[in-house]
Design an enzyme around this catalytic site. Sequence first.
Site: not given
Ligand code: COA
Length: 323
Positions: A109, A250, A280
């Site tokens: 990124c 970003h 993203n």
């Molecule tokens: N829709 C619905 N539920 C979802 C989901 C989706 N698209 N993706 C994950 N979940 C669920 C998970 O399975 C989990 O369920 P559980 O509690 O029953 O296990 C719950 O939501 C929470 O998951 P979690 O991963 O803790 O959610 P989060 O709040 O961290 O959000 C992201 C997930 C991916 C949006 C977040 O972690 C994120 O943005 N991370 C950074 C990613 C990023 O920026 N990457 C690129 C870097 S350049």
Amino acid sequence: MIAGVGAAVPAGILTNADLEKTLDTSDAWIVERTGIRQRHIAAPTETLTSYSLVAAQQAMARAGVTAKDLDGIIFATVTPDRRLPSAACDLQAALGADRAWAFDVVAACPGWLFGISVAEGLMRAALGDTILVVGAEKLSSITDYTDRGTAILFGDGAGAAVLKRATDDGRAILSTYMGADGNLASLLHIPGGGSAEPLTEALVHEKRHLIQMAGREVFKAAVLAMSRSTDAAIDRAGITADDIDIMIPHQANLRIIEATAKHAEISMNKVMVNVDRYGNTSSASIPLAIAQAEAEGRLKPGMMTMLVSFGAGFTWASVVVRW
Ligand code: COA
């Protein structure tokens, strides 16, 4: 100085409602956790070079240069059209920039900011006066659309800037900062398809050629690295947070952007956000946001501008520009 910026995205759009049809997810969940509402996705026949060319030509027109003026092309991407040669060489040929050297930067990124930093250094070393820096991705080609943890995040797009020597009016790159921590690589990576694990039918069947991510861990690391990078940017430019007119971070997740702005004590009304439109787009995200900020009149010549990014590696970078 950054003399001109251009941006382009493929026409195809994938909305949260579209994803609801194929994944166990909802528009409300995606908007609340990420701020994303849609992403642009390339058609299978649309190449990275095709929309990068549009972004590059726009940047060159805005900078008042032609392909013959380019001394070099730096192309930041993790999704080149092919493994060999570089995306930069493909673009050089498409542009007809026959005087220009060309190479790729692989820094995920923040790759475009790494490219800007490298171009700035090469100019100081008298290795070019006019350098094109492109950040472009076709992330749809490495996204697992059955994985709701990543499919909701990524989009395709291209951005480009022409860098020229600083002028007398004060417009210049004031500071650059880059960092990396390869120890955390496996939190966000593509495990297979490289020389350690060349492509096989079995590997593709196991989807080891697609992005794998530990979302929650990446989120925490992102906030830390983005915050560290804003501190470094401010320090190195010899300014304070109050001096920043606009921050263009970003665009990975609205919550990461808000946490970074809070850490840097920069009010959200000085922060450019367009993650809702594009998701993203990795190395394309900052130039796409710059192009939009300029088009909306939010970014004007002379403004103190902070660019900050984070990504797989992990890698992070920041650049302060008097626009
Ligand atoms: N829709 C619905 N539920 C979802 C989901 C989706 N698209 N993706 C994950 N979940 C669920 C998970 O399975 C989990 O369920 P559980 O509690 O029953 O296990 C719950 O939501 C929470 O998951 P979690 O991963 O803790 O959610 P989060 O709040 O961290 O959000 C992201 C997930 C991916 C949006 C977040 O972690 C994120 O943005 N991370 C950074 C990613 C990023 O920026 N990457 C690129 C870097 S350049």
